[in-house]
Design a protein around this motif. Structure first.
Motif, PDB file in Angstrom:
ATOM      1  N   SER A   1      -2.840   7.422  -5.141  1.00 25.61           N
ATOM      2  CA  SER A   1      -2.368   6.776  -3.907  1.00 25.61           C
ATOM      3  C   SER A   1      -2.688   5.284  -3.881  1.00 25.61           C
ATOM      4  O   SER A   1      -3.846   4.875  -3.981  1.00 25.61           O
ATOM      5  CB  SER A   1      -3.024   7.454  -2.697  1.00 25.61           C
ATOM      6  N   THR A   2      -1.649   4.471  -3.745  1.00 30.23           N
ATOM      7  CA  THR A   2      -1.844   3.021  -3.673  1.00 30.23           C
ATOM      8  C   THR A   2      -2.654   2.657  -2.435  1.00 30.23           C
ATOM      9  O   THR A   2      -3.513   1.761  -2.480  1.00 30.23           O
ATOM     10  CB  THR A   2      -0.488   2.300  -3.626  1.00 30.23           C
ATOM     11  N   PHE A   3      -2.389   3.332  -1.339  1.00 32.96           N
ATOM     12  CA  PHE A   3      -3.092   3.028  -0.086  1.00 32.96           C
ATOM     13  C   PHE A   3      -4.604   3.209  -0.243  1.00 32.96           C
ATOM     14  O   PHE A   3      -5.391   2.332   0.124  1.00 32.96           O
ATOM     15  CB  PHE A   3      -2.560   3.915   1.044  1.00 32.96           C
ATOM     16  N   THR A   4      -5.024   4.373  -0.783  1.00 34.57           N
ATOM     17  CA  THR A   4      -6.456   4.617  -0.907  1.00 34.57           C
ATOM     18  C   THR A   4      -7.091   3.694  -1.940  1.00 34.57           C
ATOM     19  O   THR A   4      -8.236   3.260  -1.769  1.00 34.57           O
ATOM     20  CB  THR A   4      -6.744   6.086  -1.258  1.00 34.57           C
ATOM     21  N   GLN A   5      -6.351   3.360  -3.000  1.00 32.18           N
ATOM     22  CA  GLN A   5      -6.890   2.412  -3.976  1.00 32.18           C
ATOM     23  C   GLN A   5      -7.138   1.046  -3.345  1.00 32.18           C
ATOM     24  O   GLN A   5      -8.177   0.425  -3.555  1.00 32.18           O
ATOM     25  CB  GLN A   5      -5.931   2.257  -5.156  1.00 32.18           C
TER      26      GLN A   5
ATOM     27  N   ALA B   1       0.812  -1.217   0.000  1.00 34.65           N
ATOM     28  CA  ALA B   1       0.000   0.000   0.000  1.00 34.65           C
ATOM     29  C   ALA B   1       0.842   1.261   0.000  1.00 34.65           C
ATOM     30  O   ALA B   1       0.412   2.309  -0.503  1.00 34.65           O
ATOM     31  CB  ALA B   1      -0.920   0.004   1.222  1.00 34.65           C
ATOM     32  N   LEU B   2       2.043   1.178   0.551  1.00 31.84           N
ATOM     33  CA  LEU B   2       2.902   2.350   0.669  1.00 31.84           C
ATOM     34  C   LEU B   2       3.943   2.436  -0.434  1.00 31.84           C
ATOM     35  O   LEU B   2       4.812   3.303  -0.411  1.00 31.84           O
ATOM     36  CB  LEU B   2       3.594   2.345   2.038  1.00 31.84           C
ATOM     37  N   GLN B   3       3.814   1.547  -1.437  1.00 31.77           N
ATOM     38  CA  GLN B   3       4.805   1.493  -2.508  1.00 31.77           C
ATOM     39  C   GLN B   3       4.219   2.052  -3.804  1.00 31.77           C
ATOM     40  O   GLN B   3       3.008   2.233  -3.927  1.00 31.77           O
ATOM     41  CB  GLN B   3       5.255   0.030  -2.708  1.00 31.77           C
ATOM     42  N   TYR B   4       5.111   2.316  -4.763  1.00 34.32           N
ATOM     43  CA  TYR B   4       4.651   2.722  -6.084  1.00 34.32           C
ATOM     44  C   TYR B   4       3.741   1.642  -6.678  1.00 34.32           C
ATOM     45  O   TYR B   4       3.855   0.461  -6.341  1.00 34.32           O
ATOM     46  CB  TYR B   4       5.839   2.911  -7.036  1.00 34.32           C
ATOM     47  N   SER B   5       2.832   2.059  -7.583  1.00 31.28           N
ATOM     48  CA  SER B   5       1.975   1.098  -8.271  1.00 31.28           C
ATOM     49  C   SER B   5       1.752   1.565  -9.706  1.00 31.28           C
ATOM     50  O   SER B   5       2.265   2.608 -10.128  1.00 31.28           O
ATOM     51  CB  SER B   5       0.648   0.928  -7.532  1.00 31.28           C
ATOM     52  N   ALA B   6       0.978   0.798 -10.462  1.00 28.41           N
ATOM     53  CA  ALA B   6       0.764   1.080 -11.881  1.00 28.41           C
ATOM     54  C   ALA B   6       0.078   2.429 -12.087  1.00 28.41           C
ATOM     55  O   ALA B   6      -0.812   2.811 -11.326  1.00 28.41           O
ATOM     56  CB  ALA B   6      -0.070  -0.030 -12.506  1.00 28.41           C
ATOM     57  N   SER B   7       0.471   3.147 -13.123  1.00 31.28           N
ATOM     58  CA  SER B   7      -0.094   4.472 -13.396  1.00 31.28           C
ATOM     59  C   SER B   7      -1.567   4.411 -13.752  1.00 31.28           C
ATOM     60  O   SER B   7      -2.312   5.368 -13.516  1.00 31.28           O
ATOM     61  CB  SER B   7       0.683   5.155 -14.523  1.00 31.28           C
ATOM     62  N   SER B   8      -2.016   3.306 -14.305  1.00 34.72           N
ATOM     63  CA  SER B   8      -3.426   3.183 -14.695  1.00 34.72           C
ATOM     64  C   SER B   8      -4.320   2.813 -13.524  1.00 34.72           C
ATOM     65  O   SER B   8      -5.554   2.940 -13.610  1.00 34.72           O
ATOM     66  CB  SER B   8      -3.579   2.135 -15.798  1.00 34.72           C
ATOM     67  N   GLY B   9      -3.713   2.350 -12.419  1.00 38.19           N
ATOM     68  CA  GLY B   9      -4.493   1.919 -11.259  1.00 38.19           C
ATOM     69  C   GLY B   9      -4.147   0.494 -10.887  1.00 38.19           C
ATOM     70  O   GLY B   9      -3.617  -0.267 -11.702  1.00 38.19           O
TER      71      GLY B   9
END
Length: 448
Positions: free
Chosen positions: A294-298, A71-79
């Motif tokens: 935000s990966t966390f909120t997603q 959750a606290l790391q980078y993730s895909a730009s599309s979601g």
């Protein structure tokens, strides 16, 4: 559809970020992959270990150490994939878009997550609108759209309490010959922007017939329609109106959705749905700007939605609609009591706004921003929703969505026993709205 003709030079020149591509490739790879490519920080250095979030229905969203690291790391730009998959299924079930089965290059339906629908809108406009372009939009319209610094010519299309008027759109478009819109140097509009449900500020909702007529005009002049629909889930009456996306046989609809009004405005979760060639361009812009939502909120929203399922999500929507419907009814009741004869309005069928025309008042700017403040009542003068905000405007916008704790004598918790979901439903609106409209009525009488 020739999507290349709609792109600005900046958008057409965007290239995928090699680093972003490697990051997303790594996230799709098995754990056995040894990667020395990414520049992601080591999660062992993060101070956050776990989290537990209590949902009103008793459900718990849990982030253990592994989930928290993700959750606290980078993730895909599309979601994140699981949220996108859930939302794609929802869009297909709700709208049944014809483009869902198209080939990618023909405008296949695609989606991406944005940091609220506002980010999506901003990036869509920057993808499509060049300085000097003619862009069509409802009059009045959302002030956030008017604030976008695009250097284009905004052309009003008249609307009423049923939204954009097709005859008015046809009259505006009559300035151009449909057979010449593809010729070099044509100034014909390529973009039409509209808020089809519970429009901000008017509360207007387009009828199905009007949408069909507007869509046919868009086909005739080869325009894209930006369907900005943050109040789609706040339609008070069922069945809900068909969307432009549901009518889109050409792949010319770009739709923005928002969770701000139904889950949380602070989580900043929105979605862009549209033809893959254009959504891919939005994602390239995200790569170069915010990188991703935000990966966390997603993950938080994704866990909630997967726990609910589509049926549970729509049950939640029904409760939200019930809440805002009561708010609307309370405001209309107060308006009927205090403003009848002094003002005009139409009860909205969606959204959270009442658009009020003050009789005998040419311009509400000074009345609201000076005299109303002195009487401790605040509305929004209608001029801020006009292309030329300096022109006199007799309207004000009143929002029935929120009452502050200081204005509430008591709040009763209404429990839905099946889902154990708590909604605050009994705001003392019998006090709040009458106070506001009584003060407004006195101001109108003083000004006449």
């Amino acid at each position: 559809m020739n999507y290349a003709r709609f792109l600005t030079a900046v958008s057409a020149a965007r290239k995928p970020s090699p680093i972003r591509m490697l990051t997303e490739l790594q996230q799709r790879s098995p754990p056995s992959l040894i990667s020395l490519a990414g520049g992601a920080p080591n999660p062992n250095t993060f101070p956050f270990q776990s989290a537990s979030i209590q949902v009103k229905n008793g459900q718990t969203i849990t982030f253990d150490e592994v989930a928290m690291n993700r959750a606290l790391q980078y993730s895909a730009s599309s979601g994140i994939p699981e949220l996108l998959t859930w939302m794609k299924n929802l869009q297909k079930n709700l709208h049944n878009p014809p483009t869902a089965s198209y080939a990618p290059e023909k405008g296949q339906m695609e989606m991406c997550v944005t940091t609220g629908s506002q980010e999506g809108l901003c990036k869509v406009f920057e993808m499509l609108v060049n300085p000097g372009d003619n862009v069509l939009l409802d009059a009045p319209t959302y002030s956030g759209t008017l604030a976008t610094p695009l250097g284009c010519n905004l052309i009003n299309v008249s609307s009423d309490h049923h939204g954009m008027i097709p005859a008015a759109l046809k009259e505006v478009l009559s300035r151009w010959d449909p057979s010449e819109v593809h010729k070099p140097g044509s100034t014909a509009p390529k973009i039409l922007y509209t808020i089809p449900n519970g429009g901000n500020p008017t509360g207007a909702s387009m009828t199905t017939q009007r949408k069909q007529e507007v869509y046919e005009l868009a086909r005739q002049y080869d325009m894209l329609i930006i369907e900005d629909d943050p109040y789609y889930y706040l339609q008070f009456d069922k069945p809900w109106a068909p969307t432009f996306l549901s009518m889109d046989v050409d792949g010319r609809i770009i739709r923005t959705d928002s969770f701000s009004k139904i889950l949380s405005s602070g989580l900043r979760i929105g979605f862009v749905t549209g033809p893959k060639p254009l959504v891919d361009r939005v994602v390239l812009h995200i790569q170069a700007s915010t990188m991703h939502t935000s990966t966390f909120t997603q993950l938080m929203v994704s866990q909630l939605l997967h726990g609910w399922g589509q049926e549970g999500f729509l049950q939640h929507i029904d409760r939200v609609i019930e809440f805002y419907s009561k708010q609307r009814d309370a405001m209309i009741s107060s308006a009927d009591k205090w403003l009848k004869g002094l003002s005009e309005w139409h009860a909205p069928s969606a959204g959270m706004f009442l658009w009020i025309k003050l009789k005998g008042i040419a311009d509400t700017q000074q009345l609201i921003m000076k005299k109303a403040l002195e009487k401790e009542v605040l509305l929004v003068p209608g001029g801020v929703f006009m292309i030329n905000s300096s022109e006199p405007c007799p309207y004000v916008r009143a929002a029935f969505s929120l009452a502050t704790p200081e204005q509430i004598d008591e709040v009763h918790t209404h429990t839905h026993t099946q889902e154990h979901t708590h909604f605050y439903t009994d705001f003392n609106l019998s006090q709040i709205f009458p106070q506001a409209f009584r003060r407004l009525a006195s101001l109108i009488k003083e000004a006449l």
